[in-house]
Write a protein that holds these residues in place. Structure first.
Motif, mmCIF file in Angstrom:
data_model
loop_
_atom_site.group_PDB
_atom_site.id
_atom_site.type_symbol
_atom_site.label_atom_id
_atom_site.label_comp_id
_atom_site.label_asym_id
_atom_site.label_seq_id
_atom_site.Cartn_x
_atom_site.Cartn_y
_atom_site.Cartn_z
ATOM 1 N N THR A 252 11.248 39.058 12.040
ATOM 2 C CA THR A 252 10.406 38.375 11.014
ATOM 3 C C THR A 252 10.007 39.099 9.873
ATOM 4 O O THR A 252 9.575 38.304 8.963
ATOM 5 N N ALA A 253 9.991 40.259 9.939
ATOM 6 C CA ALA A 253 9.993 41.056 8.643
ATOM 7 C C ALA A 253 10.810 42.435 8.621
ATOM 8 O O ALA A 253 10.963 42.857 9.787
ATOM 9 N N GLY A 254 10.980 42.801 7.478
ATOM 10 C CA GLY A 254 11.890 43.827 7.489
ATOM 11 C C GLY A 254 13.303 43.834 7.891
ATOM 12 O O GLY A 254 14.223 43.391 7.293
ATOM 13 N N GLY A 255 13.655 44.091 9.153
ATOM 14 C CA GLY A 255 14.892 44.122 9.647
ATOM 15 C C GLY A 255 15.831 45.266 9.389
ATOM 16 O O GLY A 255 17.147 44.806 8.861
ATOM 17 N N ARG A 256 15.575 46.394 9.286
ATOM 18 C CA ARG A 256 16.294 47.447 8.610
ATOM 19 C C ARG A 256 17.411 47.843 9.733
ATOM 20 O O ARG A 256 18.460 47.987 9.486
ATOM 21 N N PHE A 257 17.057 47.774 11.033
ATOM 22 C CA PHE A 257 17.862 48.003 11.985
ATOM 23 C C PHE A 257 18.504 46.818 12.680
ATOM 24 O O PHE A 257 17.479 45.961 12.968
ATOM 25 N N THR A 258 19.396 46.906 13.249
ATOM 26 C CA THR A 258 19.998 45.912 14.319
ATOM 27 C C THR A 258 20.370 46.497 15.553
ATOM 28 O O THR A 258 21.016 47.457 15.405
ATOM 29 N N LEU A 259 20.201 45.706 16.574
ATOM 30 C CA LEU A 259 20.510 46.032 17.750
ATOM 31 C C LEU A 259 21.210 45.010 18.687
ATOM 32 O O LEU A 259 20.582 43.903 18.688
ATOM 33 N N ILE A 260 22.398 45.366 18.992
ATOM 34 C CA ILE A 260 23.114 44.360 20.270
ATOM 35 C C ILE A 260 22.834 44.736 21.363
ATOM 36 O O ILE A 260 22.806 45.902 22.069
ATOM 37 N N LEU A 261 22.265 43.614 21.992
ATOM 38 C CA LEU A 261 21.728 43.800 23.339
ATOM 39 C C LEU A 261 22.597 43.113 24.423
ATOM 40 O O LEU A 261 22.779 41.586 24.323
#
Length: 227
Positions: free
Chosen positions: A27-36
């Motif tokens: 919803t804000a930022g989103g610097r990191f992506t995690l595949i879950l």
């Protein structure tokens, strides 16, 4: 980081097509992506997976979910199946990681619930993942603590967070503390919690509180890894 377009999947009507990815954008930022990845018995949109994806997105982590072939097939025809052989599960992980890596910039972590996290742990070093996140790690099969699945965890180089219930039947605190684990692994113990991170009612904690604490731990961990 540029956000890829969301994949439209009608989860409620079972219109998931094998190979599609489900994105939950921060919803804000989103610097990191995690595949879950999901566990052995529940799909990528189970209450647990949906709840964690929403919590992480609210805290600034982009989450990508996918399904292994056996679970995707179950979504289409409703028939329950056992997980695919390990080699196939690992190959699916490689495919998904390559797809996501090609579409996003910035740090990329992998992980999952139970079996999904264990499969990710077997590939984390190979894939060069920036971090590994496991939620309810199956350190051993049910009732078989004498046969641990921890050999590779002693040599793991990828920065890793394992969020574990203290009374997890697949690895409780006394049992796990007896294993030799890599110094790259951090453990976050949730009081009186089971394999799904659900606490005993008498503990005074709620499941929602434990899921919130798990999400906070994951975000704090990823933030540190991202520098």
């Amino acid at each position: 980081m540029s956000n890829p377009p969301s994949t439209n999947i009608d989860l409620g009507q079972g219109q998931y097509r094998p190979g599609e990815l489900l994105w939950q954008h921060a919803t804000a930022g989103g610097r990191f992506t995690l595949i879950l990845a999901h566990g052995a018995g529940a799909p990528m949109d189970s209450d647990f997976m949906q709840g964690m994806a929403e919590r992480l997105a609210e805290r600034g982590v982009n989450v990508v979910r996918f399904e292994f072939a056996y679970m995707a097939a179950r979504r289409l025809d409703g028939r329950r199946r056992p997980p695919n052989p390990q080699a196939q599960l690992l190959e699916r992980w490689r495919e998904v990681h390559a797809q996501v890596r090609a579409r996003v910039d910035g740090p990329l972590a992998i992980g999952g619930k139970s079996m999904g996290g264990r499969m990710a742990s077997l590939l984390a070093d190979e894939l060069g993942a920036d971090a590994l996140v496991c939620l309810g790690y199956p350190f051993h099969a049910a009732g078989k603590p004498e046969k641990p699945r921890v050999g590779h965890l002693a040599e793991l180089r990828t920065p890793t967070l394992i969020v574990q219930g203290e009374r997890d039947a697949l690895g409780n605190r006394p049992t796990v503390e007896g294993y030799r684990l890599s110094g790259a692994i951090e453990l976050c113990w949730l009081p009186a919690a089971d394999h799904d991170l659900k606490p005993l009612k008498a503990s005074g904690y709620s499941h929602a509180q434990h899921l919130d604490r798990a999400a906070d731990a994951v975000v704090g961990f990823l933030t540190r890894m991202a520098g």
